[in-house]
Scaffold this active site. Structure first.
Site, PDB file in Angstrom:
ATOM      1  N   GLY A 192       0.767  -1.246   0.000  1.00 45.62           N
ATOM      2  CA  GLY A 192       0.000   0.000   0.000  1.00 45.62           C
ATOM      3  C   GLY A 192       0.794   1.290   0.000  1.00 45.62           C
ATOM      4  O   GLY A 192       0.343   2.295  -0.538  1.00 45.62           O
TER       5      GLY A 192
ATOM      6  N   GLU B   4       3.790   4.199   6.104  1.00 43.54           N
ATOM      7  CA  GLU B   4       2.530   3.473   5.864  1.00 43.54           C
ATOM      8  C   GLU B   4       1.604   4.297   4.981  1.00 43.54           C
ATOM      9  O   GLU B   4       1.626   5.530   5.025  1.00 43.54           O
ATOM     10  CB  GLU B   4       1.822   3.218   7.201  1.00 43.54           C
TER      11      GLU B   4
ATOM     12  N   LYS C  89      -6.991   6.849  10.405  1.00 37.33           N
ATOM     13  CA  LYS C  89      -8.401   6.798  10.820  1.00 37.33           C
ATOM     14  C   LYS C  89      -8.411   6.843  12.353  1.00 37.33           C
ATOM     15  O   LYS C  89      -8.328   5.791  13.000  1.00 37.33           O
ATOM     16  CB  LYS C  89      -9.059   5.495  10.340  1.00 37.33           C
TER      17      LYS C  89
ATOM     18  N   ASP D  24      -5.802  -0.382  -2.061  1.00 37.57           N
ATOM     19  CA  ASP D  24      -6.533  -1.233  -2.995  1.00 37.57           C
ATOM     20  C   ASP D  24      -7.827  -1.779  -2.432  1.00 37.57           C
ATOM     21  O   ASP D  24      -8.022  -1.867  -1.213  1.00 37.57           O
ATOM     22  CB  ASP D  24      -5.670  -2.430  -3.378  1.00 37.57           C
TER      23      ASP D  24
ATOM     24  N   ARG E 106      -4.937   0.657  -6.879  1.00 41.42           N
ATOM     25  CA  ARG E 106      -3.682   1.192  -6.355  1.00 41.42           C
ATOM     26  C   ARG E 106      -3.083   2.267  -7.264  1.00 41.42           C
ATOM     27  O   ARG E 106      -2.351   3.140  -6.827  1.00 41.42           O
ATOM     28  CB  ARG E 106      -2.635   0.076  -6.211  1.00 41.42           C
TER      29      ARG E 106
HETATM   30  P1  IMP Z   1      -4.437  -1.858  10.185  1.00 44.49           P
HETATM   31  O1  IMP Z   1      -3.512  -2.995  10.517  1.00 44.49           O
HETATM   32  O2  IMP Z   1      -5.876  -2.201  10.521  1.00 44.49           O
HETATM   33  O3  IMP Z   1      -4.008  -0.535  10.794  1.00 44.49           O
HETATM   34  O4  IMP Z   1      -4.481  -1.695   8.623  1.00 44.49           O
HETATM   35  C1  IMP Z   1      -3.344  -1.400   7.961  1.00 44.49           C
HETATM   36  C2  IMP Z   1      -3.324  -1.848   6.525  1.00 44.49           C
HETATM   37  O5  IMP Z   1      -4.591  -2.276   6.015  1.00 44.49           O
HETATM   38  C3  IMP Z   1      -2.924  -0.646   5.714  1.00 44.49           C
HETATM   39  O6  IMP Z   1      -1.530  -0.569   5.593  1.00 44.49           O
HETATM   40  C4  IMP Z   1      -3.627  -0.889   4.398  1.00 44.49           C
HETATM   41  O7  IMP Z   1      -2.778  -1.600   3.541  1.00 44.49           O
HETATM   42  C5  IMP Z   1      -4.853  -1.677   4.773  1.00 44.49           C
HETATM   43  N1  IMP Z   1      -6.020  -0.757   4.904  1.00 44.49           N
HETATM   44  C6  IMP Z   1      -6.504  -0.191   6.034  1.00 44.49           C
HETATM   45  N2  IMP Z   1      -7.557   0.602   5.780  1.00 44.49           N
HETATM   46  C7  IMP Z   1      -7.739   0.549   4.438  1.00 44.49           C
HETATM   47  C8  IMP Z   1      -8.687   1.190   3.528  1.00 44.49           C
HETATM   48  O8  IMP Z   1      -9.563   1.993   3.903  1.00 44.49           O
HETATM   49  N3  IMP Z   1      -8.542   0.868   2.218  1.00 44.49           N
HETATM   50  C9  IMP Z   1      -7.584   0.015   1.743  1.00 44.49           C
HETATM   51  N4  IMP Z   1      -6.689  -0.582   2.549  1.00 44.49           N
HETATM   52  C10 IMP Z   1      -6.766  -0.320   3.881  1.00 44.49           C
HETATM   53 MG    MG Z   2      -0.388  -0.990   4.177  1.00 47.20          MG
END
Ligand code: IMP
Ligand code: MG
Length: 179
Positions: free
Chosen positions: A49, A103, A135, A163, A169
């Site tokens: 990402g 990130e 977020k 994505d 992407r």
């Molecule tokens: P976390 O571990 O829940 O903080 O999520 C992190 C990873 O999930 C990010 O680095 C993104 O690759 C993916 N991700 C989180 N939110 C989104 C979104 O709204 N759209 C797409 N990918 C997301």
């Molecule tokens: Mg990511």
């Protein structure tokens, strides 16, 4: 009418235009250049990402630094699964270094929490986090998010590296899913 795009089975609407993203990238780069002077950091970009943010950010970094990549993902579809895949790409050379995790987005925080723990295990000197998107209402971690480009509501976003099941992407603007 708001611009819409379709990826696989879902329709997404324009959310944040590239010029706003660029301003956020400039702000993060400026703060990093200022606070990391003399620290010789390693920028550790989280694939897939962050590839677009990482490329734009690093072009604006003007202090001596190294750039490396790790891969680790918790997402399947539009819901965080909470299940983390294996982390690939960390190595001993990060020991005693200042690390900037790069990130695309911090959502639940599971990804950075896991990466942060693994970096502590290999005895890095200092860990900072730079993310394009945050977020705040979804983040349940305790690690401070040092540099966040744009805070967004708890919605599913695609574009600029992010994505939906592998698609979107390549988009230069950010789009959101309205369900
Ligand atoms: P976390 O571990 O829940 O903080 O999520 C992190 C990873 O999930 C990010 O680095 C993104 O690759 C993916 N991700 C989180 N939110 C989104 C979104 O709204 N759209 C797409 N990918 C997301
Ligand atoms: Mg990511």
């Amino acid at each position: 009418m708001t611009k819409e795009i379709k990826l696989l089975d879902k329709v997404f609407e324009l959310f944040i235009k590239n010029e706003t993203i660029e301003a956020a990238v400039n702000k993060v780069a400026k703060n990093l250049n200022h606070s990391l002077k003399g620290r010789n950091p390693v920028f550790l970009c989280v694939l897939n990402g962050s590839f677009m943010f990482a490329a734009d950010l690093l072009k604006r970094i003007d202090i001596p630094c190294e750039v490396s990549f790790v891969k680790l993902n918790s997402y399947s579809g539009t819901e965080s699964t909470g299940k983390l895949k294996k982390l690939i790409g960390l190595n001993e050379s990060l020991k005693s270094r200042t690390i900037v995790i790069v990130e695309d987005i911090v959502d639940s925080g599971n990804t950075i929490t896991k990466l942060h723990k693994e970096l502590i295990d290999i005895q890095v000197e200092k860990i900072l986090i730079a993310t394009l998107l945050l977020k705040p209402n979804a983040y349940s971690g305790t690690i401070p998010i040092n540099y966040a480009g744009i805070e967004i509501p708890d919605e599913f976003i695609v574009g600029y590296g992010l994505d939906y099941n592998g698609y979107g992407r390549n988009l230069t603007d950010l789009y959101r899913y309205n369900n």
